[in-house]
Design a protein around this motif. Structure first.
Motif, PDB file in Angstrom:
ATOM      1  N   UNK A 270       0.833  -1.205   0.000  1.00 16.31           N
ATOM      2  CA  UNK A 270       0.000   0.000   0.000  1.00 16.31           C
ATOM      3  C   UNK A 270       0.863   1.248   0.000  1.00 16.31           C
ATOM      4  N   UNK A 271       1.982   1.194   0.719  1.00 11.91           N
ATOM      5  CA  UNK A 271       2.894   2.340   0.774  1.00 11.91           C
ATOM      6  C   UNK A 271       3.695   2.470  -0.516  1.00 11.91           C
ATOM      7  N   UNK A 272       4.380   1.412  -0.908  1.00  9.84           N
ATOM      8  CA  UNK A 272       5.301   1.504  -2.047  1.00  9.84           C
ATOM      9  C   UNK A 272       4.573   1.720  -3.374  1.00  9.84           C
ATOM     10  N   UNK A 273       3.315   1.303  -3.445  1.00  8.79           N
ATOM     11  CA  UNK A 273       2.569   1.508  -4.687  1.00  8.79           C
ATOM     12  C   UNK A 273       2.307   2.987  -4.963  1.00  8.79           C
ATOM     13  N   UNK A 274       2.482   3.833  -3.933  1.00  5.99           N
ATOM     14  CA  UNK A 274       2.286   5.279  -4.110  1.00  5.99           C
ATOM     15  C   UNK A 274       3.563   5.977  -4.569  1.00  5.99           C
ATOM     16  N   UNK A 296      13.931  -3.618   1.485  1.00  4.62           N
ATOM     17  CA  UNK A 296      14.469  -2.344   0.998  1.00  4.62           C
ATOM     18  C   UNK A 296      14.380  -2.256  -0.522  1.00  4.62           C
ATOM     19  N   UNK A 297      14.590  -3.377  -1.202  1.00  4.69           N
ATOM     20  CA  UNK A 297      14.476  -3.382  -2.661  1.00  4.69           C
ATOM     21  C   UNK A 297      13.062  -3.024  -3.088  1.00  4.69           C
ATOM     22  N   UNK A 314      19.093   3.988  12.064  1.00  2.00           N
ATOM     23  CA  UNK A 314      18.519   3.199  13.168  1.00  2.00           C
ATOM     24  C   UNK A 314      17.545   2.143  12.664  1.00  2.00           C
ATOM     25  N   UNK A 315      17.926   1.489  11.580  1.00  3.60           N
ATOM     26  CA  UNK A 315      17.098   0.435  10.995  1.00  3.60           C
ATOM     27  C   UNK A 315      17.914  -0.857  10.886  1.00  3.60           C
ATOM     28  N   UNK A 316      17.209  -1.982  10.831  1.00  4.23           N
ATOM     29  CA  UNK A 316      17.833  -3.263  10.545  1.00  4.23           C
ATOM     30  C   UNK A 316      17.707  -3.542   9.052  1.00  4.23           C
ATOM     31  N   UNK A 317      18.858  -3.810   8.393  1.00  2.86           N
ATOM     32  CA  UNK A 317      18.834  -4.211   6.995  1.00  2.86           C
ATOM     33  C   UNK A 317      19.780  -5.394   6.809  1.00  2.86           C
ATOM     34  N   UNK A 318      19.548  -6.163   5.789  1.00  2.00           N
ATOM     35  CA  UNK A 318      20.367  -7.340   5.515  1.00  2.00           C
ATOM     36  C   UNK A 318      21.417  -7.022   4.462  1.00  2.00           C
ATOM     37  N   UNK A 322      21.439  -4.233   1.306  1.00  2.00           N
ATOM     38  CA  UNK A 322      22.511  -3.302   0.947  1.00  2.00           C
ATOM     39  C   UNK A 322      22.966  -3.532  -0.493  1.00  2.00           C
ATOM     40  N   UNK A 323      22.950  -4.788  -0.933  1.00  2.00           N
ATOM     41  CA  UNK A 323      23.300  -5.075  -2.324  1.00  2.00           C
ATOM     42  C   UNK A 323      22.272  -4.459  -3.271  1.00  2.00           C
TER      43      UNK A 323
END
Length: 441
Positions: A270-274, A296-297, A314-318, A322-323
């Motif tokens: 719903x968020x990314x579609x905007x 993230x992608x 201040x987020x968790x990412x894999x 990052x790639x």
């Protein structure tokens, strides 16, 4: 004690005129345009509500920066309501005054501080300065064109510019009064908001207010709430209407505990579609967002244009996140990049190296504070850093970097003419000074 300068002749004339408010109102029809700004300022300061109301209706300029004047004079609610009432009376008239030029009522408090200077025409400002007197053979043609413009102008909707901050206690009496008039005059009165801040407020109240706002006027949006992801999903349709948005900050968005299977994915969608609607987005700030890891992608691939600022803090990412970030087309022209508070200790340095290298031609500010970057990872980034010819600020506080690696940093960045030690973190400068002392010894 200094001697107070005597009042100027203009000030005395304005004060004298306002002593009889009815006389001042009657004189507006013949009052020179140059006298409106000082008279209006004095009317605000002296709490002459009827004069304020009448002057709004007769205002001879395209814009009235009421917000800046209210900040200076701190008028009572009655004065604000008088100004809005003047606008309301003007809009209710089928035949508006011939002299009328007002198109924009600017309620932004920091829009224009030097009111009288702007209206004297000595400095450009938010609102148009006085127009010069038309002379010569073009006067008649200008009058005809002016009449056509006046007819078009009288049918155009009036705009009210405002910066909104939605939080507990909002709307206050002033905003409530304005919203009431906007609702009554829907179609002829447009509420435009360039800066929108959303803090703690029930979604129902937010929606009610935003229905009255021209959302395509929003250029700067901050959502700084302890919202659940589902709440952000309900806000997403409003975001999609902000087609001229240039800056977006989302902070403290949390996943819904014990959510039904697939619900989180639907909310993120719903968020990314905007995002494809945000064709003018230049700055994206994501702080304390709990749903980013592994997604993230999905967030970034929906951005169609290059960003100037990307801040993921201040987020968790894999490592896969990052790639994907390093391969995203929208990061190729970054000027500011911040990953402060993102734990990179167990992540390969290659994706970050690729990301810095990709943006090396434009990158100016790089913030890697509190990322847990180790010596081996930091050393791998140095060749990419050395290519950042525009870099002016590099901050990496809170990372366990040894003196040997700092020495290598000096060697790799010696050719960066715009990078000065004063622009680095205070912690780094102390370490570098200590290293210099050791070298001398």
């Amino acid at each position: 004690v200094g001697i107070r300068a005597p009042p100027k002749l203009l000030e005395l004339a304005v004060q004298s005129l306002l002593r009889d408010e009815a006389l001042a109102i009657a004189a507006l029809e013949e009052l020179p345009a140059e006298l409106f700004p000082p008279l209006f300022s004095s009317a605000l300061a002296g709490m002459h509500s009827q004069a304020v109301k009448a002057m709004v209706q007769a205002w001879p300029f395209p814009c009235l920066p009421l917000g800046a004047l209210m900040k200076e004079h701190k008028p009572h609610l009655e004065i604000f309501q008088a100004a809005i009432d003047g606008l309301d009376v003007l809009l209710a008239q089928e035949v508006r005054p011939r002299r009328w030029k007002l198109q924009v009522l600017d309620l932004r408090r920091n829009a224009q501080q030097d009111f009288c200077t702007v209206w004297s025409g000595t400095r450009a400002g938010v609102c148009s300065p006085l127009e010069p007197e038309v002379v010569g053979p073009v006067r008649k043609r200008c009058r005809v064109e002016g009449a056509r413009a006046w007819l078009k102008q009288t049918s155009a909707p009036m705009e009210v510019l405002i910066d909104l901050c939605l939080k507990e206690g909002t709307p206050d009496a002033s905003l409530s009064y304005l919203l009431k008039k906007v609702k009554q005059r829907r179609g002829s009165l447009r509420l435009c908001c360039q800066k929108l801040r959303v803090f703690s407020m029930p979604m129902q109240k937010i929606r009610k207010i935003l229905k009255l706002v021209q959302l395509d006027s929003v250029q700067d949006l901050e959502v700084n709430c302890t919202w659940k992801l589902a709440t952000l999903g309900r806000f997403a349709p409003h975001l999609g209407q902000m087609v001229n948005l240039r800056r977006l900050l989302l902070s403290h968005i949390h996943m819904t505990p014990h959510a039904a299977p697939g619900m989180e994915e639907r909310c993120v969608s719903q968020l990314t579609s905007r995002f494809p609607s945000l064709q003018h987005l230049q700055e994206l700030y994501l702080d304390s967002i709990s749903f980013l890891e592994g997604r993230l992608d999905q967030v970034l691939r929906c951005l169609k244009n290059p960003l100037e600022t990307l801040s993921i803090t201040n987020c968790l990412i894999s490592e896969a996140d990052l790639m994907h970030l390093s391969q995203c087309p929208s990061v190729s022209q970054l000027k500011d990049l911040s990953l402060s508070g993102v734990n990179l200790t167990s992540i390969s340095s290659k994706p970050l190296w690729v990301l810095i290298e990709k943006a090396s031609a434009t990158l100016q500010d790089l913030d890697l504070d509190e990322c847990g970057i180790m010596d081996s990872q930091f050393s791998a980034l140095l060749p990419a850093l050395s290519h950042c010819s525009q870099l002016t600020t590099f901050s990496f506080c809170g990372n366990p970097i040894s003196m040997a690696v700092l020495e290598s940093l000096l060697r790799h960045t010696v050719g960066l003419s715009k990078l000065s030690w004063t622009s680095l973190s205070s912690h780094t400068r102390c370490v570098l000074r200590a290293w210099n002392v050791l070298c001398v010894q």
